[in-house]
Design a protein around this motif. Structure first.
Motif, PDB file in Angstrom:
ATOM      1  N   CYS A 176       0.867  -1.268   0.156  1.00  0.00           N
ATOM      2  CA  CYS A 176       0.058  -0.119  -0.026  1.00  0.00           C
ATOM      3  C   CYS A 176       0.746   1.117  -0.101  1.00  0.00           C
ATOM      4  O   CYS A 176       0.512   2.206  -0.447  1.00  0.00           O
ATOM      5  N   ARG A 177       1.788   1.333   0.599  1.00  0.00           N
ATOM      6  CA  ARG A 177       2.785   2.368   0.798  1.00  0.00           C
ATOM      7  C   ARG A 177       3.688   2.618  -0.303  1.00  0.00           C
ATOM      8  O   ARG A 177       4.414   1.836  -0.665  1.00  0.00           O
ATOM      9  N   GLY A 178       3.405   3.728  -1.202  1.00  0.00           N
ATOM     10  CA  GLY A 178       4.264   3.952  -2.432  1.00  0.00           C
ATOM     11  C   GLY A 178       5.697   4.355  -1.804  1.00  0.00           C
ATOM     12  O   GLY A 178       6.578   3.961  -2.481  1.00  0.00           O
ATOM     13  N   LYS A 179       5.625   4.858  -0.939  1.00  0.00           N
ATOM     14  CA  LYS A 179       7.134   5.385  -0.175  1.00  0.00           C
ATOM     15  C   LYS A 179       7.330   4.650   1.043  1.00  0.00           C
ATOM     16  O   LYS A 179       6.622   4.155   1.622  1.00  0.00           O
ATOM     17  N   LYS A 180       8.756   4.840   1.493  1.00  0.00           N
ATOM     18  CA  LYS A 180       8.889   4.418   2.802  1.00  0.00           C
ATOM     19  C   LYS A 180       8.560   5.343   3.922  1.00  0.00           C
ATOM     20  O   LYS A 180       8.818   6.473   3.933  1.00  0.00           O
TER      21      LYS A 180
END
Ligand code: 4AD
Ligand code: MG
Length: 463
Positions: A298-302
């Motif tokens: 779900c998280r595009g980024k860290k």
């Protein structure tokens, strides 16, 4: 131990007797090599190679796909998106993952892209585009992960509260009060003129005919929860909540889920803050432990989760104003108060650790909050980085006369609520956590519309 795929060809009838349908999760986690299995699900991708056809298969039980290896010809109608059932034997792939050498793959339902299926294989789409197909959105990998995380978070919340002695109360969805007094309410009445006319009493408006008074979709279960807290002490509700706000912002829904908690014998706001902080940290820790794959999907980024191990900031409203004006050079207009922009600036100022803002001006908060000195109320908002307010709560006004004076102007028909202060009254406190805003926060999702299966917002209630 990878065994040669070619040798395993067992007729379907023979092993259906031994094995029921297995989920992909069961197969990946507990499957025994050489075991005969029967699976049902959807095809996510197809790769044809000289050595065979390789299908990525998923049944929703986990984000991980299971590879089906086919050594014979495949029904030409089977494509990406088709539903299938398959039988085969569990093997280890050369990379050491469990896979099935399938001897039979049966088409259950076709998925013909040419007939208008909006998601082509191996293409990624903007959330806004995907949102145009809400009924097909659960099939996208990311949204399936989101749905599993919602489930896991719901379960973690119930388990945390159960373990800590809270009882789940089913507060009503149809109600006669506007708890927040903000007028953001949807009216409820039958959509049947005949029925309304047949039920109407003398001099009664049609919109009051069914219930002998106006009825609304709940904006909060709090007042009913307070009634229960006066007997069961520690209670909560976790259900759909409705707000007729004319906002299409990335943070507002017309229908959302709210976790609300109420506790009797609560005299200090800090005690309430401790509960909120512990709950948010505990549920998030459980999710980070158990749902890492779905979370990463779900998280595009860290995202930085270090806040889970830090103490939440606690500042009073007056200190927040001071920081905003004197340290961050923001203009806080008296008639507007702390805006969304200010909320985000505050969490940034505190290095992305969630911030409790307490002791709010009386005129900025609803009637039920407990008055303290200097025209303030014992209330809090919890601000999360990138989102702003995710929870709000207060000690409740338990002084009968104080409460009565505030009720009469803002919210009629609440004699029953006053009764709670008349008979066996105790100080209580509680809060509401916006479930979608919490999900949005921990997953770093830009729009709240992508945090709920079927979002409703102004001009949008398409299915
Ligand atoms: O701050 P609110 O309005 O508080 C109450 O309703 C209290 N009666 C709760 C209580 O003390 N039992 O709403 C609580 C939370 C907000 O902090 C926000 O996270 C969420 O509900 N919320 C919304 N979420 C999505 N869309 C909306 N339109 C929302 N309005 C509030
Ligand atoms: Mg609020």
């Amino acid at each position: 131990m990878f065994t040669n795929c070619k040798k395993v060809l067992i007729p379907l009838s023979k092993y259906r007797r031994y094995s029921d349908t297995k989920s992909v999760l069961q197969i990946i986690e507990k499957g025994q090599i050489g075991q005969k299995v029967f699976v049902k699900g959807w095809i996510k991708s197809i790769r044809k190679q000289k050595t065979g056809t390789f299908l990525d298969f998923n049944d929703g039980s986990t984000m991980q796909n299971l590879q089906l290896v086919i050594l014979h010809s495949l029904d030409t109608k089977i494509s990406v998106g088709s539903s299938v059932s398959a039988t085969g034997v569990l093997q280890k792939s050369p990379k050491g993952q469990n896979e099935i050498t399938a001897d039979k793959v049966k088409l259950v339902g076709e998925c013909d892209l040419a007939k208008g299926y909006p998601f082509a294989p191996r293409k990624s789409y903007e959330p806004k585009y995907i949102r145009e197909y809400l009924h097909l959105r659960p099939r996208t990998r990311k949204f399936a992960s989101l749905l599993r995380i919602r489930h896991a978070a719901t379960l973690a919340i119930h388990q945390y509260l159960d373990k800590n002695g809270y009882f789940n109360i089913h507060t009503p969805i149809i109600t006669s009060n506007d708890c927040e007094g903000a007028g953001e309410i949807f009216k409820v009445m039958p959509d049947n003129e005949q029925l309304k006319k047949s039920m109407v009493k003398e001099n009664q408006p049609l919109d009051s005919a069914y219930f002998d008074g106006k009825a609304y979709l709940t904006v909060s279960g709090q007042l009913h929860l307070e009634a229960a807290a006066h007997s069961l002490n520690k209670v909560y509700c976790f259900g759909p909540t409705f707000r007729a706000e004319n906002s299409r912002s990335r943070l507002h829904l017309s229908e959302f889920y709210m976790l609300e908690l109420e506790q009797a014998f609560m005299e200090k706001l800090d005690d309430l803050l401790d509960i909120v902080e512990d709950l948010v940290k505990n549920v998030t820790t459980v999710l980070l432990q158990n749902n890492q794959g779905d979370i990463e999907m779900c998280r595009g980024k860290k995202l930085d989760d270090s806040w889970v191990n830090k103490e939440f900031v606690r500042i009073q409203h007056s200190e927040a104003l001071d920081i905003l004006t004197n340290k961050l050079n923001k203009v806080v207009k008296p008639n507007v108060g702390i805006s969304k922009e200010h909320e985000l600036a505050l969490t940034e100022y505190f290095e992305n650790v969630p911030v409790f803002v307490t002791n709010w001006p009386l005129e900025e908060k609803p009637f039920y909050m407990k008055g303290i000195s200097n025209n303030k109320v014992a209330a809090f908002d919890l601000l999360a980085p990138n989102i702003g307010e995710i929870a709000g709560g207060s000690l409740r006004e338990n002084d009968y006369d104080q409460l009565k004076s505030k009720i009469s102007s803002s919210n009629p028909h609440l004699e029953w609520y006053l009764d709670l202060r008349k008979f066996g009254s105790v100080p209580t406190g509680g809060f509401g956590l916006g479930f979608e805003r919490y999900i949005q926060f921990i997953l770093g999702i830009d729009s709240i519309k992508d945090c709920i299966p079927f979002p409703r917002w102004p001009h949008n209630c398409s299915l």
